[in-house]
Design a protein around this motif. Sequence first.
Motif, short mmCIF file in Angstrom:
data_model
loop_
_atom_site.label_atom_id
_atom_site.label_comp_id
_atom_site.label_asym_id
_atom_site.label_seq_id
_atom_site.Cartn_x
_atom_site.Cartn_y
_atom_site.Cartn_z
N ARG A 1 16.24 83.32 27.60
CA ARG A 1 15.94 83.85 26.48
C ARG A 1 15.24 82.97 25.22
O ARG A 1 14.36 83.37 24.91
CB ARG A 1 17.36 84.23 25.70
N ARG A 2 15.58 82.06 25.44
CA ARG A 2 14.87 80.67 24.72
C ARG A 2 14.90 79.62 25.63
O ARG A 2 15.82 79.13 26.30
CB ARG A 2 15.56 80.65 23.41
N LEU A 3 13.55 78.93 25.73
CA LEU A 3 13.70 77.70 26.49
C LEU A 3 14.46 76.53 25.58
O LEU A 3 14.78 76.68 24.47
CB LEU A 3 12.25 77.05 26.48
N SER A 4 14.93 75.66 26.28
CA SER A 4 15.75 74.61 25.88
C SER A 4 14.95 73.67 25.13
O SER A 4 13.67 73.51 25.34
CB SER A 4 16.53 73.73 27.11
N THR A 5 15.31 73.11 24.30
CA THR A 5 14.60 71.95 23.35
C THR A 5 14.08 71.01 24.23
O THR A 5 12.81 70.58 24.04
CB THR A 5 15.52 71.33 22.61
N GLY A 6 14.57 70.57 25.25
CA GLY A 6 13.71 69.62 26.18
C GLY A 6 12.72 70.11 26.76
O GLY A 6 11.75 69.28 26.94
N LEU A 7 12.74 71.28 27.36
CA LEU A 7 11.53 71.70 27.99
C LEU A 7 10.39 71.90 27.02
O LEU A 7 9.34 71.51 27.56
CB LEU A 7 11.66 73.04 28.69
N PHE A 8 10.65 72.33 25.80
CA PHE A 8 9.21 72.23 24.71
C PHE A 8 8.77 70.81 24.62
O PHE A 8 7.86 70.66 24.62
CB PHE A 8 10.16 72.68 23.33
N LEU A 9 9.64 69.90 24.75
CA LEU A 9 9.19 68.59 24.49
C LEU A 9 8.38 68.03 25.82
O LEU A 9 7.66 67.10 25.48
CB LEU A 9 10.35 67.40 24.08
N VAL A 10 9.19 68.48 26.88
CA VAL A 10 8.39 68.01 28.24
C VAL A 10 6.98 68.50 28.16
O VAL A 10 6.04 68.04 28.84
CB VAL A 10 9.11 68.39 29.32
N SER A 11 6.91 69.74 27.69
CA SER A 11 5.67 70.34 27.76
C SER A 11 4.67 69.71 26.69
O SER A 11 3.50 69.58 26.96
CB SER A 11 5.92 72.12 27.16
N LEU A 12 5.09 69.48 25.45
CA LEU A 12 4.38 68.81 24.55
C LEU A 12 3.81 67.48 25.23
O LEU A 12 2.84 67.10 25.03
CB LEU A 12 5.21 68.55 23.18
#
Length: 310
Positions: A233-244
Amino acid sequence: VLCWFYVFPGYRLPPDKDIVAEVLRQGDVWHKNQTGIDLYRDLLTKCCNPKKMFAVTKENSPIGKVLWYDGEIYHSHTVNSETYQLFIKENPLPLPLKKCAVVGNGGILRNSKCGKDIDQADFIMRCNLPPLSREYVEDVGTKTHLVTANPSIIEKRFQNLVWSRKIFVDSMKAYGSSYIYMPAFSMAPGTDPSLRAYFALTDVPSNLTMLFANPDFLLSVSKFWKAHGVHARRLSTGLFLVSLAMGLCDEVTTYGFWPFSVDLDEQPISHHYYDNILPYKWFHAMPEEFVQLWHLHKSGILRMKVGHCS
Ligand code: CDP
């Protein structure tokens, strides 16, 4: 040869013990794959343009721009002269970033002795204002360059900053002169606490800089991973940061990404390195995310540190 991640595609995840066995089989073997790193950076630049878009800036969000909330249906904020002045001029990060460490909050970090390793990175990203007190330093390090702050933390841990701001401001000293990255325009109830946190930090002399996460960026990153089989439903914070990090850094190493209840010796571990509060099961899909990241690890595109650093 049939690879593990082909045998278990998408959301049909292997049992935890098979994941442990696979990680043990791989051991410390890791080969950097520069072509793969460049390819992923290009993919992420095309989909999500992290350099320009990761934060709300005066450049990408002028007055009149409608910011559509990425975690809310049909909710938006139209940038006005009041909000505009809170935005940073442009992306402030010293690009390109060389070695980046993305530190998740997994219990696997406990007794890992990864602190020194983490602190050696050029740019260190952490999630959700994690504790960095003395008891954890050896395992998680001391330095931070960017840390995310979920508005719900402001509400729960700091009484929404309606009363004293001192506790908040003091506790933020642990993050030195880093960027505080807040998804202020993701969920409607998150905007006010985020703005309050902004004012709490700017009303006093502080070395911290508030960056609001750009909802367009968060949405594009979510779509990117959805296309790669992460059904959350929503990506984890960690995955957003890894993508960044994959979009901005020459090299990415992750620590503390291990959403399983046992460690590599099959001993039970807590969910976080500092507590055992579990996430809502239906909200995130951390094990699916792990499988994706492990695939990138095996391909030499990023490096995952699981277990001890020696
Ligand atoms: O806000 P969220 O629940 O996503 O994160 P958290 O529990 O504060 O942890 C930060 C990040 O570390 C998560 O977003 C995950 O990406 C990662 N994590 C993990 O991989 N394994 C765990 N056991 C805990 C966190």
